[in-house]
Design a protein around this motif. Structure first.
Motif, PDB file in Angstrom:
ATOM      1  N   SER A 150       3.553  -1.411   3.965  1.00 18.04           N
ATOM      2  CA  SER A 150       3.193  -0.009   3.760  1.00 18.04           C
ATOM      3  C   SER A 150       4.436   0.795   3.405  1.00 18.04           C
ATOM      4  O   SER A 150       5.486   0.650   4.035  1.00 18.04           O
ATOM      5  N   LYS A 151       4.297   1.667   2.399  1.00 15.22           N
ATOM      6  CA  LYS A 151       5.413   2.529   2.012  1.00 15.22           C
ATOM      7  C   LYS A 151       5.449   3.815   2.834  1.00 15.22           C
ATOM      8  O   LYS A 151       6.250   4.705   2.561  1.00 15.22           O
ATOM      9  N   ASN A 152       4.581   3.896   3.824  1.00 14.37           N
ATOM     10  CA  ASN A 152       4.572   5.024   4.756  1.00 14.37           C
ATOM     11  C   ASN A 152       5.420   4.640   5.964  1.00 14.37           C
ATOM     12  O   ASN A 152       5.027   3.804   6.773  1.00 14.37           O
ATOM     13  N   SER A 165      -0.511  -5.341  -5.425  1.00 16.03           N
ATOM     14  CA  SER A 165      -0.185  -3.921  -5.332  1.00 16.03           C
ATOM     15  C   SER A 165      -1.474  -3.119  -5.408  1.00 16.03           C
ATOM     16  O   SER A 165      -2.226  -3.240  -6.377  1.00 16.03           O
ATOM     17  N   GLU A 212      -6.106   5.820   2.165  1.00 17.50           N
ATOM     18  CA  GLU A 212      -6.608   4.578   1.575  1.00 17.50           C
ATOM     19  C   GLU A 212      -7.554   3.813   2.490  1.00 17.50           C
ATOM     20  O   GLU A 212      -8.190   2.847   2.065  1.00 17.50           O
ATOM     21  N   ASP A 260       1.812   0.942  -9.887  1.00 18.18           N
ATOM     22  CA  ASP A 260       2.961   1.846  -9.871  1.00 18.18           C
ATOM     23  C   ASP A 260       4.261   1.063  -9.736  1.00 18.18           C
ATOM     24  O   ASP A 260       4.353  -0.080 -10.185  1.00 18.18           O
ATOM     25  N   TRP A 271      -1.761  -0.099  -5.980  1.00 13.43           N
ATOM     26  CA  TRP A 271      -1.615   0.892  -7.046  1.00 13.43           C
ATOM     27  C   TRP A 271      -0.805   0.285  -8.184  1.00 13.43           C
ATOM     28  O   TRP A 271       0.091  -0.534  -7.952  1.00 13.43           O
ATOM     29  N   SER A 290       5.499  -0.490  -7.405  1.00 14.60           N
ATOM     30  CA  SER A 290       5.361  -1.741  -6.653  1.00 14.60           C
ATOM     31  C   SER A 290       5.135  -2.934  -7.583  1.00 14.60           C
ATOM     32  O   SER A 290       5.626  -4.039  -7.324  1.00 14.60           O
ATOM     33  N   THR A 332       0.842  -1.192   0.000  1.00 10.78           N
ATOM     34  CA  THR A 332       0.000   0.000   0.000  1.00 10.78           C
ATOM     35  C   THR A 332       0.881   1.247   0.000  1.00 10.78           C
ATOM     36  O   THR A 332       2.062   1.183   0.332  1.00 10.78           O
ATOM     37  N   SER A 333       0.270   2.362  -0.333  1.00 16.00           N
ATOM     38  CA  SER A 333       0.992   3.622  -0.280  1.00 16.00           C
ATOM     39  C   SER A 333       1.179   4.084   1.161  1.00 16.00           C
ATOM     40  O   SER A 333       2.252   4.541   1.534  1.00 16.00           O
ATOM     41  N   SER A 334       0.139   3.922   1.972  1.00 19.61           N
ATOM     42  CA  SER A 334       0.234   4.373   3.360  1.00 19.61           C
ATOM     43  C   SER A 334      -0.472   3.460   4.362  1.00 19.61           C
ATOM     44  O   SER A 334      -0.019   3.338   5.493  1.00 19.61           O
ATOM     45  N   ASP A 373      -2.174   6.668 -11.240  1.00 19.14           N
ATOM     46  CA  ASP A 373      -1.327   5.580 -11.714  1.00 19.14           C
ATOM     47  C   ASP A 373      -1.788   5.045 -13.061  1.00 19.14           C
ATOM     48  O   ASP A 373      -1.314   4.009 -13.523  1.00 19.14           O
TER      49      ASP A 373
END
Length: 213
Positions: A38-40, A129, A17, A133, A131, A135, A8-10, A157
């Motif tokens: 999580s990329k957060n 993923s 999300e 993107d 998104w 990932s 996830t993005s966050s 995206d």
């Protein structure tokens, strides 16, 4: 029980999300063992997850070696295939090449992290993923026989902007190993099919939240 690695993005940190992922996660957690990446790496956790869901945080600055990633990128056939695509579409410029290089570097760094997560699982895995993107491209580097790559596609995206030289780096190359792309609208699916080529199965599943009583 089959396992999912979900990037996830966050989520579950931040709020962007949460309203969409939570209803889906509650259903998935009944059938799959789930690891969320999580990329957060900075915000505090704001959402609860179902029992048994494992949460990991990816830090894009950790163990980041510019020279190592740059060398890996400059020796990658993916970069030069993308440059040929840029030339054919008359989008070649210092800006687009820089974006492609940075995209590759980010994907290799994320792939190194995800590989460690994947190596800890003995069974086949769904690499999911949220998104479409970087990932997805990272997943393509670590996919094993028996694994499936699933990606959602939303707006940022998916859609190209009208600004000069704007483009989404390595979009078609990223999805070469993707098994299914899920769109949030019919328009999004049609746009993808008109602008990108991939053998991935394409489906439309609308986003939604639980109706308030």
């Amino acid at each position: 029980m089959r396992q999912i690695i979900m990037v996830t993005s966050s989520f579950p940190f931040g709020v962007g999300e949460a309203s969409f992922i939570i209803p889906e996660l509650k259903i998935l957690a009944k059938k799959f063992k789930i690891t969320i990446v999580s990329k957060n790496s900075t915000d505090t956790q704001t959402s609860e997850v179902p029992e048994g869901v494992n949460i990991l945080r990816y830090d894009s600055s950790e163990n980041y070696s510019v020279l190592k990633l740059l060398f890996k990128t400059l020796t990658s056939p993916y970069l030069y295939k993308e440059i040929r695509t840029l030339i054919s579409k008359k989008k070649i410029s210092a800006y687009t090449i820089k974006r492609a290089v940075r995209f590759c570097m980010r994907s290799f760094h994320l792939a190194d992290y995800l590989k460690k997560v994947r190596d800890g699982i003995n069974d086949d895995v769904i690499l999911y993923s949220y998104w479409n993107d970087v990932s997805v491209f990272a997943f393509s580097h670590i996919k094993r026989e028996g694994d499936k790559i699933l990606s959602r596609a939303h707006r940022t995206d998916l859609y190209l902007r009208k600004e000069k030289n704007y483009y989404l780096p390595l979009k078609e190359i990223s999805n070469i190993k993707t098994d299914m792309i899920v769109f949030i609208s019919k328009e999004g699916k049609e746009y993808f099919e008109n602008h990108y080529k991939t053998d991935a199965k394409k489906e439309v599943y609308y986003l939604g939240v639980k109706e308030q009583q």
